[in-house]
Design a protein around this motif. Structure first.
Motif, PDB file in Angstrom:
ATOM      1  N   TYR A 123      -9.839  19.017 -81.142  1.00 43.29           N
ATOM      2  CA  TYR A 123      -8.417  18.894 -81.458  1.00 43.29           C
ATOM      3  C   TYR A 123      -7.654  19.807 -80.516  1.00 43.29           C
ATOM      4  O   TYR A 123      -8.158  20.808 -80.024  1.00 43.29           O
ATOM      5  CB  TYR A 123      -8.117  19.246 -82.912  1.00 43.29           C
ATOM      6  CG  TYR A 123      -8.908  20.410 -83.472  1.00 43.29           C
ATOM      7  CD1 TYR A 123      -8.665  21.725 -83.045  1.00 43.29           C
ATOM      8  CD2 TYR A 123      -9.904  20.219 -84.414  1.00 43.29           C
ATOM      9  CE1 TYR A 123      -9.382  22.788 -83.548  1.00 43.29           C
ATOM     10  CE2 TYR A 123     -10.637  21.278 -84.924  1.00 43.29           C
ATOM     11  CZ  TYR A 123     -10.369  22.556 -84.491  1.00 43.29           C
ATOM     12  OH  TYR A 123     -11.088  23.611 -84.984  1.00 43.29           O
ATOM     13  N   ASP A 127      -2.195  16.962 -81.285  1.00 45.04           N
ATOM     14  CA  ASP A 127      -3.062  15.880 -81.758  1.00 45.04           C
ATOM     15  C   ASP A 127      -2.844  15.638 -83.250  1.00 45.04           C
ATOM     16  O   ASP A 127      -2.496  16.553 -84.001  1.00 45.04           O
ATOM     17  CB  ASP A 127      -4.541  16.221 -81.531  1.00 45.04           C
ATOM     18  CG  ASP A 127      -4.961  16.036 -80.083  1.00 45.04           C
ATOM     19  OD1 ASP A 127      -4.127  15.577 -79.278  1.00 45.04           O
ATOM     20  OD2 ASP A 127      -6.127  16.335 -79.758  1.00 45.04           O
ATOM     21  N   VAL A 129      -4.940  14.718 -86.453  1.00 43.94           N
ATOM     22  CA  VAL A 129      -6.344  14.732 -86.841  1.00 43.94           C
ATOM     23  C   VAL A 129      -6.483  14.716 -88.360  1.00 43.94           C
ATOM     24  O   VAL A 129      -5.541  15.045 -89.094  1.00 43.94           O
ATOM     25  CB  VAL A 129      -7.070  15.973 -86.269  1.00 43.94           C
ATOM     26  CG1 VAL A 129      -6.997  16.013 -84.742  1.00 43.94           C
ATOM     27  CG2 VAL A 129      -6.494  17.253 -86.851  1.00 43.94           C
ATOM     28  N   ASN A 170      -9.902  12.340 -84.812  1.00 40.84           N
ATOM     29  CA  ASN A 170      -8.763  12.611 -83.948  1.00 40.84           C
ATOM     30  C   ASN A 170      -8.081  11.289 -83.603  1.00 40.84           C
ATOM     31  O   ASN A 170      -8.675  10.421 -82.960  1.00 40.84           O
ATOM     32  CB  ASN A 170      -9.219  13.325 -82.675  1.00 40.84           C
ATOM     33  CG  ASN A 170      -8.053  13.919 -81.898  1.00 40.84           C
ATOM     34  OD1 ASN A 170      -7.005  13.317 -81.773  1.00 40.84           O
ATOM     35  ND2 ASN A 170      -8.261  15.111 -81.366  1.00 40.84           N
ATOM     36  N   ASP A 173      -6.539  11.992 -79.537  1.00 39.79           N
ATOM     37  CA  ASP A 173      -7.457  12.669 -78.606  1.00 39.79           C
ATOM     38  C   ASP A 173      -6.785  13.009 -77.279  1.00 39.79           C
ATOM     39  O   ASP A 173      -7.279  12.708 -76.200  1.00 39.79           O
ATOM     40  CB  ASP A 173      -8.688  11.801 -78.367  1.00 39.79           C
ATOM     41  CG  ASP A 173      -9.824  12.586 -77.707  1.00 39.79           C
ATOM     42  OD1 ASP A 173      -9.881  13.820 -77.901  1.00 39.79           O
ATOM     43  OD2 ASP A 173     -10.645  11.972 -77.003  1.00 39.79           O
TER      44      ASP A 173
END
Length: 281
Positions: A123, A127, A129, A170, A173
């Motif tokens: 991460y 991002d 996630v 994620n 990414d």
């Protein structure tokens, strides 16, 4: 006598107090804190107001810069306080290893995992996630933990050592966009080709759509009807929830305009005990 004095000097862990410049140590700590504070303010500001393609690179530089500045400060301070020799280094390393192993096992595990996370990048700041069921944007990567901001505006703090035992999902990414999914449930009696075409048009006419990525409409038959999913990418991942809402509202209207009704997905009954089952029968 000179040999004994040299040996005693080599084995002494701390420098003499009169030789330690505490003002210099304080200035190094203060300067490092100010530099980290400036990086944590300036780089996110530039990321928010600069070119979109540079946003994630600038946010990702924050934890790396903080780690480098902290390491430089520690290396700078150690010779001022400690009498650094090979023998002393082995003594300090051994004592620290034992103390850390017993008292700060989880904390050090999170620190090591944080260093691994900086370089392996499961991460990055910016991002989106999912960690232990919590989905949000990575706002800060500290030395011990990562902080997420969820869609409900909650701040979630998770220790880095979660990467040792859990999967990290994620959504983007490091990319500037991510896939969004809008779901629909249509009753059995309908024309799948017509519904699929209508839902694709819904995504293609959305103001949030990133046209550089394909739009897919996938479907799966279920006992109660057909399950449709629109898979598409917004231009800015910060608009993902508005994008999903937009596709959902207009997708329902498109299905209704085609003359079809949504499926009624029944709720499974609560499990009953043997006595209740007999009574119900």
């Amino acid at each position: 006598m000179d040999g004994d004095n040299n040996r005693d000097s080599a084995l002494r862990l701390l420098n003499d107090f009169q030789d330690i410049s505490f003002s210099k140590v304080a200035l190094i700590i203060l300067g490092t804190w100010l530099a980290i504070w400036a990086v944590r303010r300036v780089l996110p500001y530039l990321a928010a107001n600069g070119p979109a393609h540079a946003r994630l690179y600038l946010l990702g530089a924050v934890p790396i810069a903080r780690l480098v500045m902290t390491a430089v400060a520690i290396v700078w301070i150690l010779p001022i306080i400690f009498n650094i020799t090979v023998q002393n280094f082995l003594v300090i390393a051994g004592a620290a290893s034992v103390a850390i192993g017993f008292a700060f096992k989880d904390y050090v595990s999170s620190l090591i995992a944080g260093i691994v996370a900086v370089f392996e990048k499961p991460y990055r700041p910016g991002d989106w996630v999912t960690i232990d069921g919590d989905y949000g944007e990575v706002k800060r990567i500290g030395l011990r933990a990562v902080t997420l901001k969820t869609a409900d505006d909650n701040m979630i703090t998770a220790p880095h050592n979660v990467i040792w035992s859990s999967n990290i999902s994620n959504g983007n990414d490091g990319a500037k966009t991510l896939q969004c999914v809008a779901e629909f449930f249509v009753a059995v009696a309908h024309d799948p080709a017509r519904i699929r075409s209508a839902l694709q048009d819904v995504a293609l006419t959305s103001a949030y759509l990133d046209y550089h990525h394909p739009v897919l409409v996938v479907l799966k038959d279920e006992p109660w009807g057909t399950h449709y999913k629109i898979r598409a990418y917004p231009f800015d991942m910060r608009d993902q929830f508005q994008f999903i809402s937009d596709m959902t509202i207009r997708g329902r209207k498109a299905i209704h305009a085609a003359g079809y009704e949504p499926a009624s997905v029944g709720i499974m009954p609560e499990p009953t005990g043997p006595g209740q089952a007999d009574a119900a029968g």
